[in-house]
Design a protein around this motif. Structure first.
Motif, short mmCIF file in Angstrom:
data_model
loop_
_atom_site.label_atom_id
_atom_site.label_comp_id
_atom_site.label_asym_id
_atom_site.label_seq_id
_atom_site.Cartn_x
_atom_site.Cartn_y
_atom_site.Cartn_z
N ASP A 126 105.46 80.93 1.51
CA ASP A 126 104.77 79.70 1.14
C ASP A 126 103.26 79.93 1.02
O ASP A 126 102.62 79.40 0.11
CB ASP A 126 105.05 78.60 2.16
CG ASP A 126 106.44 78.02 2.03
OD1 ASP A 126 107.08 78.24 0.98
OD2 ASP A 126 106.91 77.35 2.96
N TYR A 127 102.72 80.69 1.93
CA TYR A 127 101.29 81.01 1.89
C TYR A 127 100.98 81.84 0.65
O TYR A 127 100.00 81.58 -0.06
CB TYR A 127 100.91 81.77 3.15
CG TYR A 127 99.46 82.17 3.26
CD1 TYR A 127 98.54 81.35 3.88
CD2 TYR A 127 99.04 83.41 2.77
CE1 TYR A 127 97.21 81.74 4.01
CE2 TYR A 127 97.71 83.80 2.89
CZ TYR A 127 96.80 82.96 3.51
OH TYR A 127 95.48 83.36 3.62
N PHE A 145 100.07 74.03 2.04
CA PHE A 145 100.84 74.19 0.83
C PHE A 145 100.95 72.91 0.02
O PHE A 145 101.34 72.93 -1.14
CB PHE A 145 102.23 74.73 1.17
CG PHE A 145 102.21 75.81 2.20
CD1 PHE A 145 101.30 76.87 2.09
CD2 PHE A 145 103.03 75.77 3.31
CE1 PHE A 145 101.24 77.87 3.05
CE2 PHE A 145 102.98 76.77 4.28
CZ PHE A 145 102.09 77.82 4.15
N ASN A 193 102.66 81.94 -2.12
CA ASN A 193 102.81 81.07 -3.31
C ASN A 193 101.57 80.21 -3.51
O ASN A 193 101.15 79.97 -4.65
CB ASN A 193 104.05 80.19 -3.17
CG ASN A 193 105.33 80.97 -3.29
OD1 ASN A 193 105.36 82.08 -3.82
ND2 ASN A 193 106.42 80.41 -2.77
N SER A 242 107.17 88.89 0.76
CA SER A 242 106.72 87.89 -0.20
C SER A 242 106.65 88.38 -1.64
O SER A 242 106.36 87.58 -2.54
CB SER A 242 105.34 87.36 0.21
OG SER A 242 104.37 88.41 0.17
N SER A 290 101.69 73.84 7.50
CA SER A 290 102.39 73.56 6.25
C SER A 290 101.61 72.62 5.33
O SER A 290 101.89 72.56 4.13
CB SER A 290 103.78 72.98 6.53
OG SER A 290 103.68 71.77 7.28
#
Length: 263
Positions: free
Chosen positions: A133-134, A232, A136, A73, A229
Motif C-alpha cells: 500500500d505504501y 493511502f 502504491n 512490493s 492507513s
C-alpha cells in the motif's frame, strides 16, 4: 543546490566498490540509528527493517536490496546521483523505482547531511517500501506529479515532504515517526516526537499544501496522521482542486527565518 559529493558508479556486475571507511560509516550510522528508532518509529517501519534485514557490516548493494524489495512490493531502487531533476524523480516513482544516491556521507557530516545520501535513502525509505500500500502510494503520487506543471510540482511536493519525508502518526503508544527524513536522522527522530518546541498538528492536505518548509533545519511543524492507513487515502481526494485552492488562499506565515530553500 549543488552537490559536493561524487557519486560512485556500479561496475559491470552492477556492484559498487565501497571502501573500508565507507563501510565503517554505514556501520556507525545504522548501529546508533537502530537504537534511536526502537521507541520512536511507527510499528510498520520497524517491521520493514526486519523484512529488509540490512547488514551492519557493509553498505548494502542496490542489487541485494532490489532482490528483497521485489518479493514484497515489486519495487526496486535505482542508482542516481544525490540530486536529480524533479521530473526524473517523479518519473522513477511512477515506474516503481526509488532513487537512491550512490554515495555515503563523510565522517565530518555524520550527524547531519543536507544532501540525500545512501543511508538516508536506504534506511529512511526502503523499509516502508516493503508494504504494497505504501509503495502504491509512492507510485500514484509520482504519476500525479507528472500530470501537473513543473511550477505546481514544487507546491505538490509539500504533501510528499510532510508525509513521506517528515510525517508522524498516532499509535497506541503515542505519536511515532514514519517519515524517512527524520528516521535517518539521529537528532530529528527524537526531536520530532519528543521536543516541546515543535508543533504537531492533525494532517490536512490543504494545510500541508500551504505550509512552507526549510530543508536545513529541524522542522518547526509536523503533521500527524490518525493512523498509518490514512496515508493511502490522501490520493482519494481531489488533490488538483486542493492545489488550486491552496494557491488562491496563499501560504501560511513561515515558522522560520527566511533562509535555506525548499526542494
Amino acid at each position: 543546490m549543488k552537490t559536493t559529493y561524487v557519486s560512485k558508479q556500479p561496475n559491470a556486475n552492477g556492484l559498487i566498490d565501497w571502501t573500508a571507511d565507507e563501510n565503517k560509516t554505514w556501520n556507525t550510522l545504522i548501529t546508533r540509528q537502530s537504537e534511536i528508532v526502537k521507541t520512536r518509529a511507527c510499528p510498520e517501519f520497524l517491521e520493514g527493517l526486519d523484512r529488509i534485514g540490512f547488514s551492519r557490516n557493509h553498505v548494502p548493494q542496490h542489487t541485494e536490496i532490489n532482490n528483497r524489495l521485489k518479493d514484497f512490493s515489486g519495487w526496486e531502487v535505482e542508482v542516481v546521483p544525490a540530486l536529480i531533476p524533479a521530473k526524473e524523480f517523479f518519473t522513477l516513482l511512477a515506474n516503481k523505482k526509488f532513487p537512491a544516491a550512490s554515495f555515503i556521507r563523510i565522517p565530518e557530516e555524520l550527524d547531519y547531511i543536507q544532501e540525500p545520501d545512501i543511508f538516508h535513502e536506504f534506511y529512511g525509505h526502503v523499509p516502508l517500501l516493503t508494504f504494497a500500500d505504501y509503495a502504491n502510494f509512492m507510485e500514484e503520487f509520482g504519476k500525479l506529479a507528472l500530470s501537473i506543471s513543473p511550477k505546481d510540482r514544487r507546491r505538490m511536493f509539500r504533501l510528499f515532504w510532510f508525509t513521506i519525508e517528515f510525517g508522524l502518526v498516532r499509535s497506541s503508544n503515542g505519536i511515532k515517526a514514519y517519515g524517512g527524513g527524520m528516521l535517518s536522522s539521529i537528532h530529528e527522530t527524537v526531536y520530532s516526537v519528543e521536543s516541546p518546541i515543535a508543533k504537531r498538528e492533525p494532517f490536512d492536505p490543504l494545510n500541508a499544501l500551504r505550509t512552507p518548509y526549510r530543508i536545513d533545519i529541524p522542522q518547526p511543524l509536523y503533521y500527524v496522521l490518525d493512523k498509518f492507513s490514512d496515508l493511502f487515502k490522501i490520493l482519494d481526494k481531489d488533490l488538483i482542486a486542493l492545489l488550486e485552492e491552496s494557491k488562491e488562499l496563499g501560504d501560511f506565515e513561515p515558522l522560520f527565518e527566511p533562509a535555506g530553500e525548499e526542494l
